[in-house]
Design a protein around this motif. Structure first.
Motif, PDB file in Angstrom:
ATOM      1  N   THR A   1     113.370  27.293 -69.057  1.00  0.00           N
ATOM      2  CA  THR A   1     112.163  27.625 -69.822  1.00  0.00           C
ATOM      3  C   THR A   1     112.586  29.285 -69.996  1.00  0.00           C
ATOM      4  N   GLN A   2     112.277  29.642 -70.950  1.00  0.00           N
ATOM      5  CA  GLN A   2     112.712  30.959 -71.380  1.00  0.00           C
ATOM      6  C   GLN A   2     111.380  31.444 -72.035  1.00  0.00           C
ATOM      7  N   THR A   3     110.380  31.083 -72.148  1.00  0.00           N
ATOM      8  CA  THR A   3     109.256  31.682 -72.648  1.00  0.00           C
ATOM      9  C   THR A   3     109.137  32.988 -72.801  1.00  0.00           C
ATOM     10  N   ASN A   4     109.216  33.551 -74.062  1.00  0.00           N
ATOM     11  CA  ASN A   4     109.103  35.094 -74.176  1.00  0.00           C
ATOM     12  C   ASN A   4     107.734  35.502 -74.629  1.00  0.00           C
ATOM     13  N   GLU A   5     107.016  36.269 -73.965  1.00  0.00           N
ATOM     14  CA  GLU A   5     105.552  36.487 -74.316  1.00  0.00           C
ATOM     15  C   GLU A   5     105.608  37.982 -74.431  1.00  0.00           C
ATOM     16  N   ALA A   6     105.314  38.379 -75.958  1.00  0.00           N
ATOM     17  CA  ALA A   6     105.311  39.605 -75.968  1.00  0.00           C
ATOM     18  C   ALA A   6     103.854  40.328 -75.660  1.00  0.00           C
TER      19      ALA A   6
ATOM     20  N   LEU B   1     111.468  40.066 -77.013  1.00  0.00           N
ATOM     21  CA  LEU B   1     110.433  40.500 -77.343  1.00  0.00           C
ATOM     22  C   LEU B   1     109.657  41.475 -76.473  1.00  0.00           C
ATOM     23  N   CYS B   2     109.663  41.591 -75.199  1.00  0.00           N
ATOM     24  CA  CYS B   2     109.121  42.512 -74.489  1.00  0.00           C
ATOM     25  C   CYS B   2     109.656  44.037 -74.566  1.00  0.00           C
ATOM     26  N   LEU B   3     110.848  44.122 -75.352  1.00  0.00           N
ATOM     27  CA  LEU B   3     111.578  45.464 -75.367  1.00  0.00           C
ATOM     28  C   LEU B   3     110.953  46.224 -76.540  1.00  0.00           C
TER      29      LEU B   3
ATOM     30  N   HIS C   1     111.108  43.948 -65.513  1.00  0.00           N
ATOM     31  CA  HIS C   1     111.258  42.489 -65.580  1.00  0.00           C
ATOM     32  C   HIS C   1     109.950  42.020 -65.439  1.00  0.00           C
ATOM     33  N   THR C   2     109.631  40.709 -66.333  1.00  0.00           N
ATOM     34  CA  THR C   2     108.139  39.987 -66.132  1.00  0.00           C
ATOM     35  C   THR C   2     108.485  38.434 -66.240  1.00  0.00           C
ATOM     36  N   SER C   3     107.988  37.847 -65.068  1.00  0.00           N
ATOM     37  CA  SER C   3     108.098  36.423 -64.937  1.00  0.00           C
ATOM     38  C   SER C   3     109.658  36.129 -65.005  1.00  0.00           C
ATOM     39  N   VAL C   4     110.249  36.650 -64.223  1.00  0.00           N
ATOM     40  CA  VAL C   4     111.643  36.376 -64.010  1.00  0.00           C
ATOM     41  C   VAL C   4     112.132  35.793 -62.713  1.00  0.00           C
ATOM     42  N   LEU C   5     111.783  36.558 -61.690  1.00  0.00           N
ATOM     43  CA  LEU C   5     112.447  36.418 -60.380  1.00  0.00           C
ATOM     44  C   LEU C   5     111.997  35.192 -59.783  1.00  0.00           C
ATOM     45  N   TYR C   6     110.848  34.407 -60.104  1.00  0.00           N
ATOM     46  CA  TYR C   6     110.814  33.199 -59.859  1.00  0.00           C
ATOM     47  C   TYR C   6     111.791  32.214 -60.057  1.00  0.00           C
ATOM     48  N   GLN C   7     112.683  32.468 -61.115  1.00  0.00           N
ATOM     49  CA  GLN C   7     113.982  31.683 -61.418  1.00  0.00           C
ATOM     50  C   GLN C   7     115.063  32.005 -60.674  1.00  0.00           C
ATOM     51  N   VAL C   8     114.953  32.992 -59.573  1.00  0.00           N
ATOM     52  CA  VAL C   8     116.076  33.717 -59.003  1.00  0.00           C
ATOM     53  C   VAL C   8     116.064  33.311 -57.552  1.00  0.00           C
ATOM     54  N   PRO C   9     117.184  32.675 -56.839  1.00  0.00           N
ATOM     55  CA  PRO C   9     117.036  32.444 -55.652  1.00  0.00           C
ATOM     56  C   PRO C   9     116.736  33.821 -54.800  1.00  0.00           C
TER      57      PRO C   9
ATOM     58  N   ASP D   1     120.374  38.774 -69.768  1.00  0.00           N
ATOM     59  CA  ASP D   1     119.817  37.563 -69.729  1.00  0.00           C
ATOM     60  C   ASP D   1     120.891  36.365 -69.354  1.00  0.00           C
ATOM     61  N   LEU D   2     120.939  35.557 -68.717  1.00  0.00           N
ATOM     62  CA  LEU D   2     121.696  34.456 -68.364  1.00  0.00           C
ATOM     63  C   LEU D   2     122.239  33.756 -69.603  1.00  0.00           C
ATOM     64  N   ASN D   3     121.072  33.714 -70.432  1.00  0.00           N
ATOM     65  CA  ASN D   3     121.296  32.919 -71.790  1.00  0.00           C
ATOM     66  C   ASN D   3     120.358  33.653 -72.961  1.00  0.00           C
TER      67      ASN D   3
ATOM     68  N   GLY E   1     124.345  37.905 -69.081  1.00  0.00           N
ATOM     69  CA  GLY E   1     124.668  38.366 -67.842  1.00  0.00           C
ATOM     70  C   GLY E   1     123.766  38.199 -66.532  1.00  0.00           C
ATOM     71  N   ASP E   2     123.944  38.492 -65.468  1.00  0.00           N
ATOM     72  CA  ASP E   2     123.176  38.221 -64.225  1.00  0.00           C
ATOM     73  C   ASP E   2     122.447  39.650 -63.904  1.00  0.00           C
ATOM     74  N   LEU E   3     121.420  39.551 -63.420  1.00  0.00           N
ATOM     75  CA  LEU E   3     120.519  40.750 -63.114  1.00  0.00           C
ATOM     76  C   LEU E   3     121.001  41.440 -61.955  1.00  0.00           C
ATOM     77  N   VAL E   4     121.986  40.828 -61.212  1.00  0.00           N
ATOM     78  CA  VAL E   4     122.627  41.393 -60.019  1.00  0.00           C
ATOM     79  C   VAL E   4     123.859  42.043 -60.682  1.00  0.00           C
TER      80      VAL E   4
HETATM   81  C1  LIG Z   1     110.284  32.848 -68.121  1.00  0.00           C
HETATM   82  S1  LIG Z   1     111.554  33.831 -68.911  1.00  0.00           S
HETATM   83  C2  LIG Z   1     110.715  35.323 -69.145  1.00  0.00           C
HETATM   84  C3  LIG Z   1     111.327  36.326 -70.297  1.00  0.00           C
HETATM   85  C4  LIG Z   1     110.682  37.573 -70.456  1.00  0.00           C
HETATM   86  N1  LIG Z   1     110.758  38.434 -69.373  1.00  0.00           N
HETATM   87  C5  LIG Z   1     108.887  37.468 -70.961  1.00  0.00           C
HETATM   88  O1  LIG Z   1     108.169  37.849 -70.003  1.00  0.00           O
HETATM   89  O2  LIG Z   1     108.669  37.142 -71.876  1.00  0.00           O
HETATM   90  C6  LIG Z   1     112.738  34.215 -67.637  1.00  0.00           C
HETATM   91  C7  LIG Z   1     114.110  34.472 -68.325  1.00  0.00           C
HETATM   92  O3  LIG Z   1     114.915  34.971 -67.177  1.00  0.00           O
HETATM   93  C8  LIG Z   1     116.044  34.770 -67.391  1.00  0.00           C
HETATM   94  N2  LIG Z   1     116.922  34.626 -66.122  1.00  0.00           N
HETATM   95  C9  LIG Z   1     116.666  33.949 -65.100  1.00  0.00           C
HETATM   96  N3  LIG Z   1     117.652  34.204 -64.033  1.00  0.00           N
HETATM   97  C10 LIG Z   1     118.397  35.112 -64.346  1.00  0.00           C
HETATM   98  C11 LIG Z   1     119.485  35.915 -63.684  1.00  0.00           C
HETATM   99  N4  LIG Z   1     119.942  35.676 -62.748  1.00  0.00           N
HETATM  100  N5  LIG Z   1     119.935  37.085 -64.526  1.00  0.00           N
HETATM  101  C12 LIG Z   1     119.426  37.323 -65.893  1.00  0.00           C
HETATM  102  N6  LIG Z   1     118.462  36.690 -66.616  1.00  0.00           N
HETATM  103  C13 LIG Z   1     117.840  35.478 -65.917  1.00  0.00           C
HETATM  104  C14 LIG Z   1     116.261  33.352 -68.050  1.00  0.00           C
HETATM  105  O4  LIG Z   1     117.308  33.022 -68.696  1.00  0.00           O
HETATM  106  C15 LIG Z   1     114.846  33.510 -68.981  1.00  0.00           C
HETATM  107  O5  LIG Z   1     115.238  34.043 -70.176  1.00  0.00           O
END
Ligand SMILES: C[S@@+](CC[C@H](N)C(=O)[O-])C[C@H]1O[C@@H](n2cnc3c(N)ncnc32)[C@H](O)[C@@H]1O
Length: 311
Positions: free
Chosen positions: A89-94, A122-124, A238-246, A168-170, A215-218
């Motif tokens: 889930t990579q929803t990108n919400e401008a 898109l948030c850039l 960062h917006t709506s990202v860290l819920y995907q990060v342990p 971004d990881l992807n 790449g990875d955010l750390v």
């Molecule tokens: C839900 S999307 C949010 C995208 C954007 N921030 C927005 O608000 O529109 C979360 C993004 O975080 C990225 N992501 C998740 N874990 C990451 C990590 N460890 N390092 C870099 N990017 C990561 C995912 O690949 C995904 O593209």
């Protein structure tokens, strides 16, 4: 939480009031033993409603009728499973730029923006979009981002951005029609306005593509931050990202970002990044907390459609 519980909660907390289609569908999946058994064969991160519904839409399957959805998933399970395992889930919400803008505009200009978890980036482009805060217009151009602003004096102008980069990881590519259609599939069925916004924001980004680094955010943040011009204010956000990060990696990220020069803007759920002394949110809807350098400032709805300032 069980998979059934996660679908029921998604229906009652996230989809209710926002997508009757997904509310109905997630409640049906929560009661569907056959689909739950298939989902439970996947790693936990791959069982989420948004991912499953997005994949089915991407594959051209039906999401409006739970029975047809069931039949499609069961019949096409190998294809559905393969997409679930490779996609995220990579929803990108401008629209989230409407939440970031008041903070960005108040920082010393010009800005060097570095977004972690940027998706397609898109948030850039907060300086290229226009905004309407409870009717008050800021900036020019398309898309126009509508935001109900409570307790907020909207900024007089958009910020000046001299450098923009994403990690971004992807990373997704707005110039690749396949990536844009995946972003489209992730938008909820009734949200035609968000689909139009995606197209308009993708056109802005495609006209001047951002520097996006895989790449990875750390692990990879220091090297990218070191590429920012030193005569601009570095803003890592960062917006709506860290819920995907342990959790342990989230904590490592917070320690890292606090040690960088410049400023740090977070827009994340209150259970994802915790703050002492938060006021109650304005209502039961899911909210992010907008924070600058670790100080919470506002409650923000998930797609940037409303913010309630308290900072
Ligand atoms: C839900 S999307 C949010 C995208 C954007 N921030 C927005 O608000 O529109 C979360 C993004 O975080 C990225 N992501 C998740 N874990 C990451 C990590 N460890 N390092 C870099 N990017 C990561 C995912 O690949 C995904 O593209």
């Amino acid at each position: 939480m069980t998979t059934a519980g996660a679908y029921a909660e998604f229906g009652s907390r996230e989809a209710r009031g926002a997508s009757p289609t997904y509310e109905r569908l997630s409640q049906a999946v929560a009661r569907d033993d056959a689909l739950l058994a298939l989902l439970d064969g996947l790693p936990p991160a791959k069982r989420q409603p948004n991912l499953l519904f997005g994949v089915v839409r991407w594959l051209g399957g039906p999401v409006g009728d739970p029975d047809a959805f069931h039949d499609f998933v069961v019949t096409h399970w190998p294809a559905v499973e393969a997409e679930l395992l490779t996609r995220a889930t990579q929803t990108n919400e401008a629209g989230r730029c409407a939440v970031l803008l008041p903070v960005l505009a108040a920082l010393p200009q010009p800005l060097a923006l570095l977004e972690v978890g940027a998706s397609a980036g898109l948030c850039l482009y907060p300086d290229r979009y226009a905004y309407r805060y409870s009717g008050h217009r800021v900036g020019s151009g398309e898309p126009v981002l509508e935001c109900v602003a409570n307790g907020l004096v909207p900024p007089a102008r958009v910020p000046q951005v001299v450098w923009r980069a994403g990690l971004d990881l992807n990373p997704l590519d707005v110039t690749d029609p396949g990536d844009v259609s995946w972003l489209d599939a992730l938008i909820w069925p009734e949200h035609a306005h968000r689909r139009a916004r995606l197209r308009a924001a993708a056109a802005v980004a495609a006209a001047d593509p951002p520097l996006l680094v895989r790449g990875d955010l750390v692990d990879d943040l220091p090297a990218l931050a070191a590429r920012a011009p030193t005569d601009a204010t570095l803003v890592v956000f960062h917006t709506s990202v860290l819920y995907q990060v342990p959790l342990a990696r989230r904590e490592a990220f917070v320690r890292l970002v606090r040690g960088l020069p410049g400023h740090w803007i977070a827009n994340e759920g209150p259970e994802v990044l915790r703050y002492d002394g938060l006021p109650d949110p304005p209502n039961d809807a899911l909210h992010n907390v907008l924070a600058l350098d670790g100080k919470p400032l506002a409650w923000a709805r998930g797609h940037g459609q409303e913010m309630t300032w308290f900072g």
